[in-house]
Design a protein around this motif. Structure first.
Motif, PDB file in Angstrom:
ATOM      1  N   SER A  19       0.842  -1.199   0.000  1.00  0.00           N
ATOM      2  CA  SER A  19       0.000   0.000   0.000  1.00  0.00           C
ATOM      3  C   SER A  19       0.878   1.250   0.000  1.00  0.00           C
ATOM      4  O   SER A  19       0.455   2.305  -0.458  1.00  0.00           O
ATOM      5  CB  SER A  19      -0.915   0.014   1.223  1.00  0.00           C
ATOM      6  OG  SER A  19      -0.158   0.028   2.425  1.00  0.00           O
ATOM      7  N   GLU A  20       2.099   1.133   0.513  1.00  0.00           N
ATOM      8  CA  GLU A  20       3.063   2.234   0.541  1.00  0.00           C
ATOM      9  C   GLU A  20       4.452   1.656   0.313  1.00  0.00           C
ATOM     10  O   GLU A  20       4.757   0.568   0.778  1.00  0.00           O
ATOM     11  CB  GLU A  20       3.080   2.920   1.904  1.00  0.00           C
ATOM     12  CG  GLU A  20       1.809   3.612   2.301  1.00  0.00           C
ATOM     13  CD  GLU A  20       1.910   4.191   3.704  1.00  0.00           C
ATOM     14  OE1 GLU A  20       3.002   4.620   4.103  1.00  0.00           O
ATOM     15  OE2 GLU A  20       0.880   4.199   4.387  1.00  0.00           O
ATOM     16  N   LEU A  50      -0.369  -4.483   1.910  1.00  0.00           N
ATOM     17  CA  LEU A  50      -1.825  -4.404   1.899  1.00  0.00           C
ATOM     18  C   LEU A  50      -2.370  -5.404   2.913  1.00  0.00           C
ATOM     19  O   LEU A  50      -1.736  -6.450   3.156  1.00  0.00           O
ATOM     20  CB  LEU A  50      -2.364  -4.755   0.510  1.00  0.00           C
ATOM     21  CG  LEU A  50      -2.084  -3.747  -0.599  1.00  0.00           C
ATOM     22  CD1 LEU A  50      -2.368  -4.376  -1.953  1.00  0.00           C
ATOM     23  CD2 LEU A  50      -2.919  -2.497  -0.387  1.00  0.00           C
TER      24      LEU A  50
END
Length: 76
Positions: A19-20, A50
């Motif tokens: 997600s990052e 995630l």
């Protein structure tokens, strides 16, 4: 690790699993090769998984524990 080391239980993670941030190449989580790290040796967070990817890895670790795979190999 970026190499599955012929580990049939290795879980591949790639750019779609984060997600990052991320890792420079497809990498492999080896659920039978866990260790504890002192928080003071961690310099930075490189990425965040995630939730679904995190759950997939946790499931693989739980499977190792329940099957006795990692535990039995570690005993003398």
């Amino acid at each position: 690790t970026s190499n599955p080391f012929a580990d049939a239980d290795a879980v591949a993670i790639d750019a779609a699993d984060f997600s990052e941030g991320g890792l420079p190449m497809t990498s492999f989580v080896r659920p039978a090769k866990l260790f504890t790290a002192e928080s003071s040796i961690i310099r930075a967070i490189a990425a965040r998984l995630l939730p679904a990817s995190h759950a997939r890895i946790v499931e693989a670790v739980v499977h190792q524990i329940r099957s006795g795979g990692a535990c039995e190999r570690a005993l003398p």
